[in-house]
Design a protein around this motif. Structure first.
Motif: not given
Length: 318
Positions: A97, A138-139, A167, A100, A133-136, A92
């Motif tokens: 961000k 879920e990526n 997590e 991608s 974290n959750f965003e990572i 991050i």
């Protein structure tokens, strides 16, 4: 030292893992700058002493200062004797961000290649996400890149360093991560909820924060007033110390190793005495059932308060 399987990776690791952050950068209570750290030659000598004593699992990260480079020099000619775990640079950016597409692939692969050069090796045994974290989690792009690195043989196992029980649950559910590094200790026992699930899925568990940056030792006294209830709770472990005749660090270490689901525990080692204490604790004889049950009852009642990062920011750990 006894070895345990690292989940279903086919790798067997020593019950004690050498935590490499302290040899690479100022870290921990009372360590302010390089003057408080080992010299490079002293660190290499300590790494060799750990390996000769039976520790084969060494943990580092791209973000741990000179840690990777020091391990690279120490193990250049003994690579086949060690299991190396390192971690990717933080994904991050300053704007919150995640890269991608090709930028993400270049970032992860670039971080790994930097680590391989520093460690002076062609591959690492475990390559981990750092501070997820959750965003990572879920990526799917991130997961795909790590799995491809595994297929290419640059890494033997994928891993993630997580913080919260939620997590951990998410990481296990993805089926992507072979190894998880989790916080778990006498004070904060929340992660035990997912131990059996990790075992069922073949996920190796590496426990960190066993001594809570040294608080579960003689350093857990005369703390900042904001940590008064923490200090009082730590003092309460005197009951278990009397029952077992162990000092607090040994009690904390044996507690974590009493869980068969745990593959290894990370111990920050930057002194010969810490190495010797760890070796003495990991003797294959751990807590009896009655003592274990009492220890489980003595978890800190407000685990969400046990945020060492926040405490550091607030200067409560000076």
């Amino acid at each position: 030292m006894k070895k345990r399987p690292l989940g279903n990776t086919g790798i067997h690791v020593s019950e004690i893992a050498f935590g490499g952050v302290e040899i690479g950068m100022p870290y921990g209570i009372g360590v302010e700058n390089a003057a408080d750290m080992l010299s490079e030659s002293e660190a290499i000598e300590l790494l060799h002493a750990a390996l000769d004593a039976g520790i084969n699992f060494f943990d580092t990260a791209r973000m741990y200062g000179e840690s990777e480079a020091i391990m690279g020099k120490a193990f250049k000619h003994r690579r086949d004797e060690v299991v190396l775990c390192t971690k990717c640079r933080h994904l991050i950016d300053d704007k919150g961000k995640i890269p991608s597409g090709s930028a993400l692939k270049e970032f992860i692969e670039g971080s790994l290649n930097e680590s391989l050069r520093a460690l002076q090796t062609d591959s690492v045994d475990v390559f981990m996400l750092h501070q997820v974290n959750f965003e990572i989690l879920e990526n799917e792009e991130i997961a795909s890149i790590f799995l491809n690195l595994k297929k290419e043989g640059k890494i033997k196992a994928t891993g993630a360093s997580v913080y919260t029980p939620e997590e951990t649950q998410k990481a296990i559910a993805t089926g992507v991560w072979d190894v998880l590094q989790i916080p778990f200790n006498l004070m904060d026992q929340r992660q035990e909820t997912f131990f059996s699930q990790a075992k069922e899925k073949g996920v190796g568990l590496v426990v960190r924060s066993v001594l809570m940056k040294g608080l579960l030792s003689d350093r857990g006294k005369n703390l900042h007033p904001a940590l008064k209830k923490v200090e009082q709770h730590i003092a309460g472990y005197g009951e278990l110390m009397q029952r077992t005749s162990f000092d607090l660090p040994m009690l904390a270490t044996k507690f974590a190793l009493s869980f068969p689901e745990v593959s290894s525990i990370l111990v920050g080692i930057d002194r010969k005495e810490y190495l010797e204490q760890s070796l003495e604790a990991a003797d294959g004889s751990y807590l009896e059932e009655e003592t274990m049950q009492r220890a489980k009852q003595m978890a800190f009642p407000e685990p969400d308060f046990l945020n060492l990062h926040h405490w550091s920011k607030m200067n409560w750990l000076k």
